[in-house]
Every structure is written in C-alpha cells, then in structure tokens.
Design an enzyme around this catalytic site. Structure first.
Site, PDB file in Angstrom:
ATOM      1  N   ALA A  83      38.462  44.995  56.568  1.00  0.00           N
ATOM      2  CA  ALA A  83      39.428  45.992  56.086  1.00  0.00           C
ATOM      3  C   ALA A  83      39.724  45.795  54.608  1.00  0.00           C
ATOM      4  O   ALA A  83      40.074  44.695  54.178  1.00  0.00           O
ATOM      5  CB  ALA A  83      40.719  45.895  56.887  1.00  0.00           C
ATOM      6  N   THR A 135      32.765  40.329  48.257  1.00  0.00           N
ATOM      7  CA  THR A 135      31.795  41.053  47.432  1.00  0.00           C
ATOM      8  C   THR A 135      31.277  40.196  46.281  1.00  0.00           C
ATOM      9  O   THR A 135      31.963  39.275  45.821  1.00  0.00           O
ATOM     10  CB  THR A 135      32.474  42.325  46.857  1.00  0.00           C
ATOM     11  N   ASP A 136      30.104  40.559  45.776  1.00  0.00           N
ATOM     12  CA  ASP A 136      29.558  39.872  44.585  1.00  0.00           C
ATOM     13  C   ASP A 136      30.351  40.214  43.323  1.00  0.00           C
ATOM     14  O   ASP A 136      30.242  39.522  42.311  1.00  0.00           O
ATOM     15  CB  ASP A 136      28.068  40.213  44.391  1.00  0.00           C
ATOM     16  N   GLU A 137      31.157  41.305  43.393  1.00  0.00           N
ATOM     17  CA  GLU A 137      31.849  41.754  42.178  1.00  0.00           C
ATOM     18  C   GLU A 137      32.882  40.748  41.687  1.00  0.00           C
ATOM     19  O   GLU A 137      33.309  40.814  40.533  1.00  0.00           O
ATOM     20  CB  GLU A 137      32.520  43.112  42.414  1.00  0.00           C
ATOM     21  N   LYS A 165      39.895  41.697  45.432  1.00  0.00           N
ATOM     22  CA  LYS A 165      39.031  40.963  46.371  1.00  0.00           C
ATOM     23  C   LYS A 165      39.014  39.469  45.995  1.00  0.00           C
ATOM     24  O   LYS A 165      39.026  38.606  46.865  1.00  0.00           O
ATOM     25  CB  LYS A 165      37.607  41.529  46.367  1.00  0.00           C
ATOM     26  N   LYS A 200      30.163  56.996  47.240  1.00  0.00           N
ATOM     27  CA  LYS A 200      29.384  55.901  46.643  1.00  0.00           C
ATOM     28  C   LYS A 200      28.018  56.438  46.212  1.00  0.00           C
ATOM     29  O   LYS A 200      27.532  57.447  46.756  1.00  0.00           O
ATOM     30  CB  LYS A 200      29.219  54.759  47.649  1.00  0.00           C
ATOM     31  N   ARG A 293      31.922  54.665  33.564  1.00  0.00           N
ATOM     32  CA  ARG A 293      33.075  54.066  34.266  1.00  0.00           C
ATOM     33  C   ARG A 293      33.756  53.093  33.294  1.00  0.00           C
ATOM     34  O   ARG A 293      33.063  52.254  32.686  1.00  0.00           O
ATOM     35  CB  ARG A 293      32.532  53.316  35.484  1.00  0.00           C
TER      36      ARG A 293
HETATM   37  P1  NAD Z   1      34.965  51.233  53.576  1.00  0.00           P
HETATM   38  O1  NAD Z   1      35.879  51.688  52.491  1.00  0.00           O
HETATM   39  O2  NAD Z   1      33.844  52.104  54.003  1.00  0.00           O
HETATM   40  O3  NAD Z   1      35.804  50.877  54.892  1.00  0.00           O
HETATM   41  C1  NAD Z   1      37.015  50.181  54.842  1.00  0.00           C
HETATM   42  C2  NAD Z   1      37.691  50.336  56.211  1.00  0.00           C
HETATM   43  O4  NAD Z   1      38.907  49.578  56.185  1.00  0.00           O
HETATM   44  C3  NAD Z   1      38.071  51.777  56.555  1.00  0.00           C
HETATM   45  O5  NAD Z   1      37.717  52.072  57.886  1.00  0.00           O
HETATM   46  C4  NAD Z   1      39.577  51.807  56.364  1.00  0.00           C
HETATM   47  O6  NAD Z   1      40.225  52.748  57.214  1.00  0.00           O
HETATM   48  C5  NAD Z   1      39.951  50.375  56.734  1.00  0.00           C
HETATM   49  N1  NAD Z   1      41.213  49.941  56.122  1.00  0.00           N
HETATM   50  C6  NAD Z   1      41.606  50.103  54.827  1.00  0.00           C
HETATM   51  N2  NAD Z   1      42.823  49.571  54.652  1.00  0.00           N
HETATM   52  C7  NAD Z   1      43.205  49.039  55.850  1.00  0.00           C
HETATM   53  C8  NAD Z   1      44.357  48.329  56.304  1.00  0.00           C
HETATM   54  N3  NAD Z   1      45.377  48.080  55.479  1.00  0.00           N
HETATM   55  N4  NAD Z   1      44.408  47.933  57.581  1.00  0.00           N
HETATM   56  C9  NAD Z   1      43.382  48.205  58.440  1.00  0.00           C
HETATM   57  N5  NAD Z   1      42.281  48.878  58.067  1.00  0.00           N
HETATM   58  C10 NAD Z   1      42.184  49.286  56.788  1.00  0.00           C
HETATM   59  O7  NAD Z   1      34.424  49.819  53.085  1.00  0.00           O
HETATM   60  P2  NAD Z   1      32.993  49.142  53.305  1.00  0.00           P
HETATM   61  O8  NAD Z   1      32.081  49.593  52.239  1.00  0.00           O
HETATM   62  O9  NAD Z   1      32.619  49.263  54.720  1.00  0.00           O
HETATM   63  O10 NAD Z   1      33.387  47.621  52.985  1.00  0.00           O
HETATM   64  C11 NAD Z   1      33.865  46.756  54.017  1.00  0.00           C
HETATM   65  C12 NAD Z   1      34.172  45.397  53.410  1.00  0.00           C
HETATM   66  O11 NAD Z   1      32.985  44.864  52.818  1.00  0.00           O
HETATM   67  C13 NAD Z   1      35.207  45.439  52.290  1.00  0.00           C
HETATM   68  O12 NAD Z   1      36.028  44.304  52.405  1.00  0.00           O
HETATM   69  C14 NAD Z   1      34.391  45.387  51.004  1.00  0.00           C
HETATM   70  O13 NAD Z   1      35.116  44.770  49.969  1.00  0.00           O
HETATM   71  C15 NAD Z   1      33.221  44.533  51.451  1.00  0.00           C
HETATM   72  N6  NAD Z   1      31.940  44.769  50.750  1.00  0.00           N
HETATM   73  C16 NAD Z   1      31.436  46.028  50.630  1.00  0.00           C
HETATM   74  C17 NAD Z   1      30.183  46.213  50.025  1.00  0.00           C
HETATM   75  C18 NAD Z   1      29.559  47.576  49.883  1.00  0.00           C
HETATM   76  O14 NAD Z   1      28.514  47.715  49.238  1.00  0.00           O
HETATM   77  N7  NAD Z   1      30.120  48.631  50.468  1.00  0.00           N
HETATM   78  C19 NAD Z   1      29.470  45.108  49.534  1.00  0.00           C
HETATM   79  C20 NAD Z   1      30.037  43.823  49.665  1.00  0.00           C
HETATM   80  C21 NAD Z   1      31.266  43.661  50.301  1.00  0.00           C
HETATM   81  O1  DAU Z   2      28.549  45.003  44.667  1.00  0.00           O
HETATM   82  C1  DAU Z   2      29.237  45.221  45.866  1.00  0.00           C
HETATM   83  C2  DAU Z   2      30.136  46.426  45.716  1.00  0.00           C
HETATM   84  O2  DAU Z   2      29.286  47.569  45.734  1.00  0.00           O
HETATM   85  C3  DAU Z   2      31.196  46.516  46.810  1.00  0.00           C
HETATM   86  O3  DAU Z   2      32.050  45.417  46.713  1.00  0.00           O
HETATM   87  C4  DAU Z   2      31.987  47.821  46.684  1.00  0.00           C
HETATM   88  O4  DAU Z   2      32.892  47.942  47.759  1.00  0.00           O
HETATM   89  C5  DAU Z   2      31.007  48.979  46.722  1.00  0.00           C
HETATM   90  O5  DAU Z   2      31.691  50.201  46.554  1.00  0.00           O
HETATM   91  C6  DAU Z   2      29.943  48.817  45.638  1.00  0.00           C
HETATM   92  O6  DAU Z   2      30.533  48.944  44.316  1.00  0.00           O
HETATM   93  P1  DAU Z   2      29.758  49.708  43.125  1.00  0.00           P
HETATM   94  O7  DAU Z   2      30.750  50.107  42.110  1.00  0.00           O
HETATM   95  O8  DAU Z   2      28.581  48.933  42.669  1.00  0.00           O
HETATM   96  O9  DAU Z   2      29.193  50.988  43.970  1.00  0.00           O
HETATM   97  P2  DAU Z   2      29.148  52.549  43.612  1.00  0.00           P
HETATM   98  O10 DAU Z   2      28.295  53.183  44.674  1.00  0.00           O
HETATM   99  O11 DAU Z   2      30.487  53.115  43.355  1.00  0.00           O
HETATM  100  O12 DAU Z   2      28.321  52.556  42.254  1.00  0.00           O
HETATM  101  C7  DAU Z   2      27.036  51.986  42.162  1.00  0.00           C
HETATM  102  C8  DAU Z   2      26.579  52.109  40.718  1.00  0.00           C
HETATM  103  O13 DAU Z   2      26.339  53.501  40.435  1.00  0.00           O
HETATM  104  C9  DAU Z   2      27.623  51.656  39.719  1.00  0.00           C
HETATM  105  O14 DAU Z   2      26.962  51.024  38.619  1.00  0.00           O
HETATM  106  C10 DAU Z   2      28.292  52.948  39.261  1.00  0.00           C
HETATM  107  C11 DAU Z   2      27.172  53.967  39.361  1.00  0.00           C
HETATM  108  N1  DAU Z   2      27.591  55.358  39.722  1.00  0.00           N
HETATM  109  C12 DAU Z   2      28.409  55.534  40.799  1.00  0.00           C
HETATM  110  C13 DAU Z   2      28.806  56.803  41.153  1.00  0.00           C
HETATM  111  C14 DAU Z   2      29.740  57.022  42.328  1.00  0.00           C
HETATM  112  C15 DAU Z   2      27.100  56.416  38.987  1.00  0.00           C
HETATM  113  O15 DAU Z   2      26.317  56.248  38.017  1.00  0.00           O
HETATM  114  N2  DAU Z   2      27.502  57.689  39.348  1.00  0.00           N
HETATM  115  C16 DAU Z   2      28.353  57.919  40.394  1.00  0.00           C
HETATM  116  O16 DAU Z   2      28.712  59.102  40.634  1.00  0.00           O
END
Ligand code: NAD
Ligand code: DAU
Length: 361
Positions: A83, A135-137, A165, A200, A293
């Site tokens: 979450a 996350t790696d961020e 995070k 995303k 951004r």
């Molecule tokens: P997401 O935004 O798709 O999903 C997040 C979920 O958490 C949603 O279902 C939302 O309803 C729920 N949520 C938000 N706030 C809440 C709260 N207070 N209580 C209970 N539920 C809540 O996110 P995701 O992309 O699936 O990421 C999941 C986890 O993995 C996050 O912790 C994120 O930081 C981490 N992560 C994501 C990525 C990526 O590329 N998406 C990469 C590395 C780590």
């Molecule tokens: O690295 C892990 C992270 O990856 C997670 O922790 C985050 O939850 C997840 O959202 C993701 O973050 P990013 O910022 O890397 O993902 P996003 O898809 O938002 O963007 C990917 C790259 O693309 C980033 O460099 C920004 C760029 N971008 C994104 C959007 C939405 C664009 O150039 N145009 C766009 O419209």
C-alpha cells in the site's frame, strides 16, 4: 501457524498481480487490505470473486483499530506491505497524501503489527515476517556510467514520493533494530505488465496511441529506467519472504536499462505491427516532447546480484518477452482500460499535461 498472509494495497497494480499469483498457485489465503484510492481497482481481482482464499477488506493501513482486528481474527504468518501512493508526478502536484500513507500509514501499520507479533508464541514469533515493498528511487539518480544501485548505496531521494518511501524504509529498519520485528525490505526497479494504471509511462503510451492522442515524452526522453516484468517482481518477493534473512534488504531488478524514448518507440513499432493506424502512418508520429518533470531523475539501475546469488532468483522474462505479453494484454483488455480512463483520470490528465503545454484529456 496458519498459511494466511495479510497483503496491503492488493487492489493496485503490483499488489493485484501478487495476490492473483498467490491464490492461483494455492499458496494459502490472502487477506487483502486496500483503501481503494483512485489507483485501487477491484476489477483487477475479478477472477477471485468466488475464491475462499481471497478476503477483501476496504480500509486504510493507518487504521490501527481495523488492522489490529484483522490480525487478531486471521492470525497471518506474514504481512506484505504494497500500500502506497506511487505516482511521482502526483507527488509533485500534492505531496500530502504521500506523507500520510507512505510515512504515517506505514508507521501505524508497523505499530499494529508489532503489537500483534508480541502476542505470538515463540515459534510463531520466529516464523513471522513483515515484508515492506519499496523502490529503487530511494537511492536517487545515477550518472550515465555510474555502477548500478546496491543495497549499500546511500539513500538520496529526490521527489516527495521517493522521500516518503525512503522514510518508510527507515521506519521498517528501525522496527527491526529496536524491537526485533522480523522485517524484510525489497527495493525494486520500474515494473510493467497487466493491470498497470494508465497514468504511468508504458500503459499511458499504449492507451494514448490507440486513442489517437499525443504521446508525451518529458524533456529530451533520454532518461533511463530499469524495467522488470511485474510477475518477476512478485516471484522475487515470494522468494524473499520464503528465504530472505530477517532484517535484510534485497534489491530487485531485471538488468533492462532503457531510455524513455526507446520505450515509446518500441511500443509504437509493436502497435504498428499488431494494430496499425487506419491512415497507414506510424504511431511514432504521435510522439510529442513536453516540458520535463521537475527534479527528474536521470537514470536508475538496479544491481540484483545479492538476490540472485544468495536466494537464487532470476527473472523469467526478458524485456522482449515481457513487453510482448504486456502489449497483447492491453490490446485484449480495452474494456479494463476504458473503465478506468474516465472521470478522475481525465481530470488528472487535464491538470498535469496542460502544465507541460499539451492537451491530453
Ligand atoms: P499502485 O498505485 O498501483 O497501487 C497502490 C495500492 O495501494 C492501491 O490499490 C491503493 O488503493 C492502495 N492504497 C493506497 N493508500 C492506501 C492506504 N492508506 N491504505 C490501504 N491501501 C492503500 O502502486 P503499485 O505500482 O502497485 O506499487 C505498489 C508498491 O510497490 C508501492 O509501495 C510502490 O512504492 C512499490 N513499487 C512500485 C514500482 C512500480 O514500478 N510500480 C516499483 C518498485 C516499487
Ligand atoms: O523506479 C521505480 C518507480 O517506477 C516506482 O517506485 C514508482 O512507483 C513508479 O511509478 C515508477 O516511477 P517512474 O517515475 O519511473 O515511472 P513513470 O511511469 O511515471 O515514468 C517513467 C519515465 O517516463 C520517467 O522518466 C518519466 C517519463 N514519463 C512519464 C510519463 C507519465 C514521460 O516521459 N512521459 C509521461 O507522460
């Protein structure tokens, strides 16, 4: 002890993939606690509607009363915390929700879990795990030739999202060192795959290409992300849960560094093949460079060597196989996309991309 686990955020992108795999592989029962923010979607879990192995509870990880009740009732042997507020751009527009859920929410969750854990008998206490998905961020941004992030890279978060995070990771670490809570933390690179919310990059580009809209590339498009297919991330989490050393951190990544513009061009090329534009032109014609951004991290790269050497994990998908599955999934789940891309989603596009000089809604 039961094989029941409590998953938080299991209606989001990665959480839903994790819950689906856990139940479909018959690994036990999942209690799924999710607040259902704009990013949570029960349609992701539709196939589990009649499963006794999936119990969905709508609620907040910060609600200690609710979480205490769920832990006492279901007696899980692990909590897996997905979450979070997860979108960097949204954290720039409005950081408060990120602090509330990612920092304060994780703190309350840790307090609830610590109280529950302290009531367990010695054997169950030793077996219990709190796995925090991060996350790696948190490691900040790399220059072009710098080595990839390892578990000992100093934290240097640059966005409100990554700072929140990082704060949650530190709290998890502190609960292990101070109270002995058996924690595990995973730091993963960018995921892609089914059920990825179309704000995303990858799902947004697929959706907007098919809708005939501009494909917004921030800045010069040369920023680098390290992509991992979501099911590989879920498999890595299962492996860490099963065999990870308590108190340790594991980086997860797919050794797949790509520039954003390469990703966008690859998607255009795949869509040109699979679902050509009616005017015969390439989807690449829709690529539009927009304002960058703020504070945009230049490059992320994960060294997942520890996970691979110590726990024997490696990704099953290459980027080529994973992106093929992903594009096919989106093409065959247009109804899932259209259910999301109305209402609030359009408002988000309107506000966010208008600031970057584009009309996308
Ligand atoms: P997401 O935004 O798709 O999903 C997040 C979920 O958490 C949603 O279902 C939302 O309803 C729920 N949520 C938000 N706030 C809440 C709260 N207070 N209580 C209970 N539920 C809540 O996110 P995701 O992309 O699936 O990421 C999941 C986890 O993995 C996050 O912790 C994120 O930081 C981490 N992560 C994501 C990525 C990526 O590329 N998406 C990469 C590395 C780590
Ligand atoms: O690295 C892990 C992270 O990856 C997670 O922790 C985050 O939850 C997840 O959202 C993701 O973050 P990013 O910022 O890397 O993902 P996003 O898809 O938002 O963007 C990917 C790259 O693309 C980033 O460099 C920004 C760029 N971008 C994104 C959007 C939405 C664009 O150039 N145009 C766009 O419209």
């Amino acid at each position: 002890m039961s094989k029941t686990i409590l998953v938080t955020g299991g209606a989001g992108f990665i959480g839903a993939n994790f819950v689906l795999a856990w139940v479909n592989q018959q690994l036990g029962t999942v209690i799924n606690l999710d607040k259902l923010t704009y990013a949570g979607n029960l349609a992701n879990l539709e196939s589990l509607k009649h499963s006794a192995q999936h119990v969905f509870v709508r609620g907040d990880i910060g609600d200690q009363h609710l979480v205490a009740h769920l832990l006492a009732e279901h007696k899980p042997c692990a909590v897996v915390n997905f979450a979070a507020e997860s979108h960097v751009d949204r954290s720039i527009h409005g950081p408060e929700d990120f602090i509330q859920t990612n920092v304060v929410g994780t703190f309350h969750l840790l307090e609830s879990v610590r109280a529950y854990w302290s009531t367990l008998n010695a054997a169950d206490k030793a077996d219990f795990r709190f796995l925090h998905v991060s996350t790696d961020e948190v490691y900040g941004s790399l220059t072009k030739d710098a080595p990839a992030f390892t578990e000992t890279t100093p934290y240097a978060p640059n966005s409100p999202y990554s700072a929140s995070k990082a704060a949650s990771d530190h709290l998890v670490r502190a609960y292990h060192h101070t109270y002995g809570l058996p924690t595990l933390t995973t730091n993963c690179s960018n995921n892609y795959g089914p059920y990825h919310f179309p704000e995303k990059l990858i799902p947004l580009v697929i959706h907007h290409a098919l809708a005939g809209k501009p494909l917004p590339v921030y800045g010069n498009g040369l920023q680098v992300r390290d992509w991992l297919y979501v099911e590989d991330h879920c498999a890595a989490i299962r492996r860490v849960l099963e065999a990870g050393q308590v108190g340790e951190v594991y980086n997860i990544g797919g050794w797949n560094e790509k520039t954003n513009i390469d990703i966008v061009r690859t998607l255009c090329h795949m869509l040109d093949e699979k679902q050509p534009r009616t005017d015969g032109k390439s989807y690449a014609e829709q690529i539009t460079y927009v304002a960058d951004r703020p504070g945009h991290d230049q490059r992320y790269a994960i060294d997942a060597g520890k996970l691979s050497k110590k726990l024997g994990w490696k990704p099953a998908e290459t980027f080529e196989t994973g992106i093929e599955k992903t594009v096919n999934w989106y093409l065959s789940h247009q109804d899932w996309v259209s259910n999301i891309t109305s209402g609030d989603y359009r408002n988000w596009l309107q506000t966010h991309y208008a600031e970057r000089g584009e009309e996308l809604a």
